[in-house]
Design a protein around this motif. Sequence first.
Motif, short mmCIF file in Angstrom:
data_model
loop_
_atom_site.label_atom_id
_atom_site.label_comp_id
_atom_site.label_asym_id
_atom_site.label_seq_id
_atom_site.Cartn_x
_atom_site.Cartn_y
_atom_site.Cartn_z
N GLU A 159 1.64 0.66 -6.56
CA GLU A 159 0.57 1.03 -5.63
C GLU A 159 0.05 2.44 -5.89
O GLU A 159 -0.90 2.88 -5.25
CB GLU A 159 1.08 0.94 -4.19
CG GLU A 159 1.35 -0.50 -3.75
CD GLU A 159 1.95 -0.58 -2.37
OE1 GLU A 159 2.11 -1.69 -1.86
OE2 GLU A 159 2.26 0.48 -1.77
N GLY A 160 0.72 3.13 -6.79
CA GLY A 160 0.26 4.46 -7.15
C GLY A 160 0.66 5.55 -6.17
O GLY A 160 0.09 6.64 -6.21
N LEU A 161 1.61 5.26 -5.30
CA LEU A 161 2.04 6.28 -4.33
C LEU A 161 3.14 7.16 -4.90
O LEU A 161 3.34 8.29 -4.43
CB LEU A 161 2.52 5.61 -3.04
CG LEU A 161 1.44 4.94 -2.22
CD1 LEU A 161 2.04 4.23 -1.01
CD2 LEU A 161 0.41 5.97 -1.75
N ILE B 52 -1.30 -0.59 1.37
CA ILE B 52 -1.72 0.78 1.62
C ILE B 52 -2.81 0.80 2.68
O ILE B 52 -2.79 1.60 3.62
CB ILE B 52 -2.23 1.45 0.34
CG1 ILE B 52 -1.12 1.54 -0.70
CG2 ILE B 52 -2.79 2.83 0.63
CD1 ILE B 52 -1.55 2.23 -1.97
N ARG C 22 -4.62 -7.49 -3.35
CA ARG C 22 -3.17 -7.49 -3.13
C ARG C 22 -2.55 -6.17 -3.54
O ARG C 22 -1.58 -5.71 -2.95
CB ARG C 22 -2.52 -8.63 -3.92
CG ARG C 22 -2.44 -9.93 -3.17
CD ARG C 22 -1.30 -10.78 -3.68
NE ARG C 22 -1.13 -10.66 -5.13
CZ ARG C 22 -0.31 -11.41 -5.84
NH1 ARG C 22 0.37 -12.36 -5.25
NH2 ARG C 22 -0.21 -11.23 -7.14
N SER C 23 -3.12 -5.56 -4.58
CA SER C 23 -2.52 -4.33 -5.09
C SER C 23 -2.80 -3.12 -4.20
O SER C 23 -2.21 -2.07 -4.39
CB SER C 23 -3.00 -4.05 -6.52
OG SER C 23 -4.31 -3.53 -6.51
N ILE C 24 -3.71 -3.28 -3.25
CA ILE C 24 -3.96 -2.14 -2.35
C ILE C 24 -3.79 -2.51 -0.88
O ILE C 24 -3.80 -1.64 -0.01
CB ILE C 24 -5.38 -1.56 -2.52
CG1 ILE C 24 -6.44 -2.61 -2.18
CG2 ILE C 24 -5.58 -1.00 -3.90
CD1 ILE C 24 -7.83 -2.03 -2.00
#
Lengths: 225, 225
Positions: free
Chosen positions: A62-64, A161, A156-158
């Motif tokens: 998710e890039g977090l 978040i 789905r990928s975000i």
Amino acid sequence: MAYPAAWLRGASLGEAIACELRLSIIMGTIKGGEKLSENRIAADFGTSRSPVREALRTLSDEGLIRLERMGAVVLGLNEEEVDELFDVRYLIESFVQERLSRMDRDSVIIQLERIIDKMTLAAKHLDAEEFAYQDFMFHETIIAEAKHSRIWQLWRSIRQIVLALMLVTTQRVFKEGPERIDRVIAKHSVILQGLRTGNKEEIQQQVRNYFEDSFITLHNSFGQS
Amino acid sequence: MAYPAAWLRGASLGEAIACELRLSIIMGTIKGGEKLSENRIAADFGTSRSPVREALRTLSDEGLIRLERMGAVVLGLNEEEVDELFDVRYLIESFVQERLSRMDRDSVIIQLERIIDKMTLAAKHLDAEEFAYQDFMFHETIIAEAKHSRIWQLWRSIRQIVLALMLVTTQRVFKEGPERIDRVIAKHSVILQGLRTGNKEEIQQQVRNYFEDSFITLHNSFGQS
DNA sequence: GCGCTTTAACCTGTATACAAGTACACAACG
DNA sequence: CGTTGTGTACTTGTATACAGGTTAAAGCGC
């Protein structure tokens, strides 16, 4: 503030840990730059490393956070990155709505009407959690109805978040009073109305308006916090 | 055809297994509807379940399989879904190029020139693997240079599929002869030329052309296979 | 006090072990 | 013959164990 337990029904330990950590990162309880270790988190949650490992991978996707040789470093979400998230949300919804304008929309319209009813109800009961969830479902429903496998994958990928962010911002909105809440509902109604007309240009305009408005609201909110 | 070993340098077992499985699914060696079990795959690869588990999660995130209560079911990539993947690629590159048109492009232009040189070299040596990789890098470089964290994340969620797909299609192109290969290089040169001009409309037109052409080529290719 | 070496703690990646749950076949019974 | 119940084999989710490598600090010489 903890992650709503109701949203964790049926979730595995790994997913639950991911949700808790995600919310902490978004709220800033866990700050950017901080280093996370699988062992420490496992100890904190009283589990083994396996679910923690899964959670960290989720947050990394998710890039977090960023997974490194040793430990994972928290990236966090500053104001600019929230803007970028909205860029992506706009990109997705814009694409999806264009597609919907060429499809049969009866089913989605009925679903969205129900969701707006639920939002209104949640507003009446001052149930921010439920309101945030229905807000989330409104957008997810639109995206799902476009029936585009790859766009759905992007969503789905975000989505987690977005959900967590909605939870945080909704609670802020609820503190500001009922007129602000009503405006949120109204904004969604406008989108729905656009979908009813089926006019491609009008729909696009409505979506643009929606995100421009959200953008401004968000920045004001950031300014205050 | 196996996944190029050179592309697996520094990869963990889990990533390697994901790459192999991904390629098998995309090539159709593993067909849609098939059921995968962690234990069986672990046995096939001679590893434990841990890396297999990681690989299956990766493929699930990529939308190539769906994790269920028992076993994972292969979804595969039919012609329509490849189209949808191109929708997303176009969406991303279109966004990115618009952004680039407002930025300093000197660095990216130099990088792209080098990549095109490498593509030309790979074409000369009939090295399909290297050619596919440089084709991939061309697009990845453009996306990276836009420096948009969330768009980059979207790209990350499809990049491995794109790479595997490029490997397969490039090998088909190489079998069709040098004029087809040269056309691919030319298409990339046009994109680069558009970037040099810095004209927003022209760039968008170039990107649209590129994907429309790829789209047609792809369908012809599918028709033959 | 400072710099170098060595060691010790800690980290991830992978393997293995265990527990709870599910599907399916097969047998027993109506 | 159909239905139901049970047992077995297989599944995932989680816990624990081990190996190789990295960081950091403690210790020692100067």
